[in-house]
Design an enzyme around this catalytic site. Structure first.
Site, PDB file in Angstrom:
ATOM      1  N   ASP A  32      48.052 -52.656  -2.740  1.00 57.20           N
ATOM      2  CA  ASP A  32      48.557 -51.299  -2.856  1.00 57.20           C
ATOM      3  C   ASP A  32      48.768 -50.759  -1.442  1.00 57.20           C
ATOM      4  OD1 ASP A  32      49.161 -48.710  -3.508  1.00 57.20           O
ATOM      5  OD2 ASP A  32      47.209 -48.211  -4.349  1.00 57.20           O
ATOM      6  N   GLN A  45      58.635 -43.014  -9.224  1.00 61.00           N
ATOM      7  CA  GLN A  45      57.850 -41.784  -9.339  1.00 61.00           C
ATOM      8  C   GLN A  45      58.629 -40.776 -10.188  1.00 61.00           C
ATOM      9  OE1 GLN A  45      54.770 -41.201  -8.628  1.00 61.00           O
ATOM     10  NE2 GLN A  45      54.246 -42.954  -7.331  1.00 61.00           N
ATOM     11  N   ASP A  56      46.766 -53.076 -13.494  1.00 60.86           N
ATOM     12  CA  ASP A  56      45.510 -53.100 -12.744  1.00 60.86           C
ATOM     13  C   ASP A  56      44.757 -51.820 -13.042  1.00 60.86           C
ATOM     14  OD1 ASP A  56      45.231 -51.229 -10.000  1.00 60.86           O
ATOM     15  OD2 ASP A  56      47.249 -51.375 -10.828  1.00 60.86           O
TER      16      ASP A  56
END
Length: 403
Positions: free
Chosen positions: A119, A221, A298
């Site tokens: 990340d 996003q 995740d």
């Protein structure tokens, strides 16, 4: 890779040439193997420099170079993890880039020869609201360790992830909070897109450090606004990277909002590339999002909740601290032969967790991670058989119940 389609046509070249160029730029390949007939669930195979990942897949989170309370050999032998995560922000601060580079990258530093994803630190932009400042250049923050001041930019985040050496690295983005007003969500999304361009430029102008290729995933996003999610999905798809991620979900919004945004985005993201839903989630969340076409997940939930005594099982959720388990000497899972822990009883684990013994965190973490990997493995089998949707519908009400 950005390719001018009109120029290719003028030169008498087409889609096959684009695929050829992509193949020589990266060794990552994604092959779809099956599609569920009643949902968008897919089974695939993702090839990286450090091995093949069968999807759908759950990736244990090893934030600082360790999956908490779990040894790397246990991840391989017991949990059969195919890929783990590291975090750019945390690894940058400690042990630091000098140490990681001297070690030959994160794989060698932690003795892990399977794929790693990192990340970019974008989540810390969201979570460290008290110690960071966002501007167009990047994000200035103070270390949670010693208060020292640092600047993350799209460019130096790419450089940092080159040093870490993950197989899959994430673009630098801002993960917006929930709730988030429309104006802020739009401005943040547009800045994330500008940062993505800078990430791609830097990534494409630099070389990997350890003799194998890396792949860069952009991040969609747009908070919970349908039109923003559509715009963002279309924008990041236009960069034609090897895979795509969806961020800014599982940050407090109702599950129905998460599913709605995932469905919007997966209608747009290319089908021939892996789709990664970041930070998700509960077993029910995972099955519902697999049904919407997500390939990779995740979450810290299996290990974090394990350390606090919450166990995920095929029959529902157990709070092992509860009095009812005090003298229950049965295994954690009824059919214990399918799971890692065949020996320790609920009563013993309750004793360990309540006594704050380290072994309790180890046993519970091993169990939860094994359950998560079992769950996505079962999902894959059902997709290959063509029975995923029916199986998912039968499992969801069971997995969410408290025992």
């Amino acid at each position: 890779m950005l390719i001018n389609a009109n120029l290719l046509d003028d030169l008498g070249l087409g889609e096959n040439f684009v695929l050829f160029l992509d193949s020589i730029r990266s060794n990552m390949q994604f092959k779809l193997q099956a599609q569920d007939p009643l949902s968008k669930a897919r089974a695939g195979e993702l090839t990286t420099a450090h091995g093949v990942i069968q999807t759908p897949i759950f990736m244990p989170v090893g934030t600082a170079g360790t999956v908490k309370a779990v040894h790397q050999q246990e991840l391989i032998d017991d949990i059969q993890a195919q890929i783990i995560l590291g975090n750019t922000y945390h690894l940058y601060l400690r042990p630091g880039l000098d140490v990681l580079k001297a070690a030959g990258g994160l794989h060698r530093f932690i003795h892990w020869d399977r794929p790693i994803l990192t990340d970019s630190g974008g989540y810390q932009v969201y979570s460290l609201t008290e110690v960071r400042k966002i501007k167009e250049e990047g994000v200035t923050f103070r270390s949670h360790i010693d208060g020292s001041k640092h600047l993350f930019t799209p460019e130096n985040v790419m450089d940092t992830q080159r040093v870490i050496g993950a197989d899959i690295i994430m673009a630098f983005d801002e993960c917006t909070p929930y709730p988030c007003d429309y104006s802020y969500a739009r401005k943040s999304m547009e800045m994330t897109h500008r940062w993505l361009k800078r990430c791609c430029d830097r990534f494409d102008s630099t070389e990997p450090l350890y003799g194998y290729e890396q792949s860069l995933f952009p991040i969609v996003q747009g908070s919970v606004y349908k039109d923003l999610r559509e715009q963002s999905a279309e924008k990041i798809a236009s960069f034609e990277r090897e895979g795509n991620a969806i961020g800014g979900l599982s940050v407090g919004e109702p599950a129905e909002e998460m599913y709605a945004m995932t469905e919007v985005v997966t209608r747009i993201l290319p089908e021939n590339k892996p789709r990664y839903l970041m930070g998700v989630g509960t077993p029910v969340n995972i099955l519902e999002n697999i049904a919407l076409g997500i390939d990779m997940f995740d979450c810290v939930m299996p290990t974090r909740n394990a350390r606090n005594g919450m166990l995920f099982t095929r029959n529902g959720i157990i709070n092992i601290k509860n009095e009812k388990w005090k003298d229950d000497f049965s295994p954690i899972e009824a059919e214990s032969d399918l799971f890692v822990d065949r020996f320790h009883s609920k009563a013993y684990l309750r004793h360990l967790i309540r006594s704050q013994e380290i072994l309790g965190a180890q046993i519970a973490s091993l169990h939860n991670l094994h359950f998560y990997l079992w769950l996505v493995g079962q999902a894959r089998e059902k997709i290959m058989e063509g029975t995923f949707y029916q199986w998912k519908e039968s499992m969801v009400p069971i997995l969410g119940q408290r025992l």
